[in-house]
Motif scaffolding. Structure first.
Motif, PDB file in Angstrom:
ATOM      1  N   GLY A   1       0.881   4.438  18.407  1.00 24.96           N
ATOM      2  CA  GLY A   1       1.330   5.664  19.075  1.00 24.96           C
ATOM      3  C   GLY A   1       2.777   6.011  18.850  1.00 24.96           C
ATOM      4  N   LEU A   2       3.460   5.335  17.912  1.00 25.78           N
ATOM      5  CA  LEU A   2       4.872   5.605  17.652  1.00 25.78           C
ATOM      6  C   LEU A   2       5.069   6.752  16.665  1.00 25.78           C
ATOM      7  CD1 LEU A   2       6.223   1.933  17.320  1.00 25.78           C
ATOM      8  CD2 LEU A   2       6.383   3.453  19.299  1.00 25.78           C
ATOM      9  N   GLN A   3       4.008   7.144  15.980  1.00 30.13           N
ATOM     10  CA  GLN A   3       4.097   8.206  14.981  1.00 30.13           C
ATOM     11  C   GLN A   3       2.815   9.022  15.014  1.00 30.13           C
ATOM     12  OE1 GLN A   3       5.833   6.919  11.268  1.00 30.13           O
ATOM     13  NE2 GLN A   3       4.677   8.417  10.097  1.00 30.13           N
ATOM     14  N   LYS A   4       2.955  10.315  14.765  1.00 34.02           N
ATOM     15  CA  LYS A   4       1.805  11.211  14.778  1.00 34.02           C
ATOM     16  C   LYS A   4       1.336  11.475  13.344  1.00 34.02           C
ATOM     17  CE  LYS A   4       1.704  12.021  19.243  1.00 34.02           C
ATOM     18  NZ  LYS A   4       0.558  11.569  20.070  1.00 34.02           N
ATOM     19  N   PRO A   5       0.031  11.443  13.113  1.00 35.36           N
ATOM     20  CA  PRO A   5      -0.467  11.780  11.772  1.00 35.36           C
ATOM     21  C   PRO A   5      -0.414  13.278  11.530  1.00 35.36           C
ATOM     22  CG  PRO A   5      -2.312  11.370  13.249  1.00 35.36           C
ATOM     23  CD  PRO A   5      -1.067  11.096  14.040  1.00 35.36           C
ATOM     24  N   THR A   6      -0.425  13.687  10.271  1.00 35.67           N
ATOM     25  CA  THR A   6      -0.484  15.104   9.927  1.00 35.67           C
ATOM     26  C   THR A   6      -1.822  15.700  10.348  1.00 35.67           C
ATOM     27  OG1 THR A   6       0.913  14.606   8.013  1.00 35.67           O
ATOM     28  CG2 THR A   6      -0.166  16.761   8.049  1.00 35.67           C
ATOM     29  N   ALA A   7      -2.870  14.909  10.184  1.00 29.90           N
ATOM     30  CA  ALA A   7      -4.219  15.332  10.586  1.00 29.90           C
ATOM     31  C   ALA A   7      -5.042  14.088  10.888  1.00 29.90           C
ATOM     32  CB  ALA A   7      -4.880  16.156   9.477  1.00 29.90           C
ATOM     33  N   GLY A   8      -6.166  14.315  11.584  1.00 27.86           N
ATOM     34  CA  GLY A   8      -7.041  13.196  11.907  1.00 27.86           C
ATOM     35  C   GLY A   8      -6.913  12.758  13.357  1.00 27.86           C
ATOM     36  N   VAL A   9      -7.779  11.842  13.750  1.00 21.82           N
ATOM     37  CA  VAL A   9      -7.850  11.405  15.154  1.00 21.82           C
ATOM     38  C   VAL A   9      -7.849   9.885  15.235  1.00 21.82           C
ATOM     39  CG1 VAL A   9      -9.262  11.421  17.246  1.00 21.82           C
ATOM     40  CG2 VAL A   9      -9.154  13.461  15.804  1.00 21.82           C
ATOM     41  N   VAL A  10      -7.063   9.358  16.184  1.00 21.41           N
ATOM     42  CA  VAL A  10      -7.103   7.933  16.526  1.00 21.41           C
ATOM     43  C   VAL A  10      -7.573   7.845  17.973  1.00 21.41           C
ATOM     44  CG1 VAL A  10      -5.794   5.801  16.792  1.00 21.41           C
ATOM     45  CG2 VAL A  10      -5.233   7.375  14.933  1.00 21.41           C
TER      46      VAL A  10
END
Length: 654
Positions: A49-58
């Motif tokens: 949770g320290l970085q956000k992806p450009t796209a996609g879901v965790v």
């Protein structure tokens, strides 16, 4: 447990990776592999949770806990080792404080029949039961076992953390994360700051006691001993293999070979169909067949072949001048820092062409002896550097000493001399820094790229004595393999300080063990050395050096002798004492190992019972409650036995 769907990360126009999808299940042991810069550390940051992806879901369930150890951590603490580690049990501590407050209130109050008093009794009972289910007072023993396994001694527990180096403080953070027992452990290069003993202990802990584990490591032996699944990030996408690393390497090669064969067969089929269509396209008698071939061609689904990053580092040390027969001679060498003796009575000779390893726990003097050889620090005794010796030195912090504001080309251009200035571009290309990449500033390089650049500087002048202090830190496995082969082919003398068993295996023929203020010579490779120490101190994280103590006793006995026969007799007594001492220690070690195995099993069972009893339908199951209580009592008793055995071990080692 954690689901990753269609993950994509972009830095600029080109994506780092895309369409990454996989699931982390309970008890998974996942090795995240790929070349430096492929996005392994970035993926761990996204999972934490320290970085956000450009796209996609965790997707992470609300009740799932995550423990994350990054490669580099900003540390700011001013407590002792034990106090800092105890923070891992802050939840237990808060419950304990609440119980203590309620206990005091119950002792002070006399309104035994009131509703508030009965409510207080009920709340006290509930909190006390929960405290016991979370391990109660047992965490102190857990704490000591974990710190001991990671290389700390009993004397270290009360020392301020500020007295320790960054590597040792990272061990404290690792201990805190392990003690919290998270559902998912994310470990980014956890072995970088560990010695061989601690690495072996961590392997056992992760294999037996951890839940789900996702780790990034360039230590091949470590990931093979821990993981059962390998996810490779390569050429922008992820491939999931349900096997350990060594098997993954074989499967990956087989898979690509099968894809290539299928692709070649399909291309031949397509070429034949197209050839038929072109030959008979305008013949009316073949029109039906031609149309059939056209439809057949349209239905073919192209076979895709996995991309392979074929860029490799080509490393070859320049030919060196012949040195004297004995590049390094140490005689009665000693080094003190104030009242602390790092090592003493160090006597050995390294012959020309030998490749040797310095191993031992951190802080035992490996890098200190290297600095003595480099004449960077003063020492007591004799240290001779042989005739015609030219030393090439790669220090632990070599990569950090590079100027961040210079480009890659400028970094090498400033140290190159003579004909080497004409070969800079070729050399940079061999190290995967060719073309426009050579204009990239050092501050934008990853740890592995900085290490490669520092290695290039080492090649600027021919040398015949290579001293490599942790050269594999931050290098990926392919780069380490290339470096290993280059060092094996080097025709000079090599001294390697390393905790990487796989790197040392097949490279060195002699091991110098640092420990207890002494340096001992062992003939053979790294695994021969580890096997020879299986019964003594090499794989025991809390046993001091027994040999040093026995040598002092033998010296004391010898100094009291008067005649030659007496010396011989005293020598016999010393030998018998030594045998008896080793026999006792082997027995204690076996008992401690047995004790730790029992503790691990009971802790695992208590954890299972906790999960079962937390379900409403099982809360009143007396059979499970009884088993939980008896197991907890047995665990407490076994923890006490473990501490007693350790104290006995220390008593015999003094």
């Amino acid at each position: 447990m954690i689901s990753i769907e269609g993950l994509k990360v972009e830095f600029g126009a080109k994506p780092l990776f895309h369409d990454v999808s996989f699931v982390i299940n309970d008890r998974d042991r996942i090795a995240l592999v790929g070349k430096n810069g492929a996005g392994k550390s970035t993926l761990l940051k996204i999972l934490n949770g320290l970085q956000k992806p450009t796209a996609g879901v965790v997707a992470i369930p609300n009740d799932t806990t995550i423990g994350y150890l990054p490669q580099v951590m900003k540390l700011a603490d001013d407590t002792t080792v034990k106090e800092e580690t105890r923070k891992a049990f802050s939840y237990n501590t808060k419950i304990k404080e609440r119980i203590a407050r309620m206990q005091r209130e119950l002792n002070e109050r006399t309104d035994y029949e009131s509703e508030s008093y009965l409510s207080l009794v009920e709340a006290f009972s509930f909190e006390h039961e929960r405290f016991l289910m979370l391990g109660g007072e047992n965490y102190e023993a857990q704490m000591e076992r974990t710190l001991t396994g990671l290389g700390f001694t009993q004397a270290d527990f009360s020392r301020p953390t500020s007295e320790f180096s960054g590597g040792w403080r990272m061990r404290i953070e690792l201990a805190k994360i392990l003690l919290q027992r998270p559902d998912v452990l994310l470990l980014d290069e956890p072995t970088n700051h560990l010695d061989i003993d601690s690495i072996q202990w961590l392997e056992q802990f992760l294999a037996q006691q951890a839940k789900a584990v996702v780790l990034v490591s360039h230590d091949r032996a470590f990931i093979n001993n821990v993981t059962t699944r390998t996810i490779e990030i390569t050429c922008g996408h992820a491939e999931d293999y349900k096997v350990p690393y060594d098997q993954y390497v074989v499967l990956r090669a087989e898979r690509r070979e099968q894809q290539l064969r299928a692709y070649e067969n399909q291309q031949k089929e397509i070429a034949d169909i197209k050839d038929f269509i072109e030959r008979f396209r305008y013949k009316p008698t073949k029109s039906v067949q031609v149309q059939s071939r056209i439809k057949q061609l349209e239905k073919i689904v192209p076979i895709e072949v996995d991309e392979v990053d074929n860029k490799t580092m080509h490393l070859k040390f320049p030919p060196c001048l012949r040195s004297g027969d004995y590049p390094v001679i140490c005689d009665e060498l000693r080094k003190d820092y104030g009242s602390h003796t790092v090592f003493s009575d160090v006597t050995f000779t390294i012959k020309r062409g030998e490749k040797v390893a310095f191993v031992g726990k951190n802080g035992e003097g490996k890098s200190t002896l290297v600095k003595c050889i480099m004449d960077e620090i003063p020492y007591i005794g004799t240290l001779k550097i042989g005739h015609n010796i030219q030393i090439g030195y790669f220090a632990q912090n070599q990569a950090q000493l590079l100027d961040d504001e210079l480009t890659i080309f400028e970094t090498i251009d400033r140290v190159a001399t003579g004909d080497m200035r004409l070969k800079i571009n070729d050399l940079l290309g061999a190290f995967m820094f060719g073309g426009e990449i050579s204009e990239k500033k050092v501050k934008y390089l990853s740890g592995g790229e900085r290490s490669r650049l520092a290695m290039i500087r080492l090649l600027m002048e021919p040398v015949n004595l290579l001293i490599l202090d942790e050269p594999t830190n931050h290098l990926d496995m392919p780069s380490k393999d290339v470096l290993k082969e280059a060092v094996k082919a080097f025709d000079g003398t090599v001294v390697v300080v390393s905790h990487d068993r796989d790197f040392l295996d097949g490279l060195v023929t002699k091991v110098y063990e640092f420990g207890g203020g002494h340096v001992r010579e062992h003939l053979g490779g790294i695994y021969e050395f580890l096997r020879s120490h299986a019964d003594t101190s090499a794989d025991n994280a809390f046993q001091p050096s027994i040999d040093a103590v026995l040598e002092k006793k033998a010296a004391a006995l010898k100094s009291e002798s008067v005649t030659e026969p007496t010396v011989e007799k005293e020598g016999e007594i010393s030998y018998q004492q030594r045998k008896e001492q080793q026999k006792i220690i082997r027995k204690l070690k076996a008992n401690i190992t047995d004790c730790e195995t029992k503790i691990a099993k009971m802790e695992q069972r208590i954890q299972q019972l906790n999960e079962i009893l937390s379900q409403p339908e099982n809360a009143s199951n007396m059979e499970l409650v009884t088993e939980y209580t008896s197991t907890q009592k047995a665990l407490d008793k076994e923890n006490e036995r473990w501490m007693e055995l350790n104290e006995e071990m220390e008593a015999h080692a003094i």
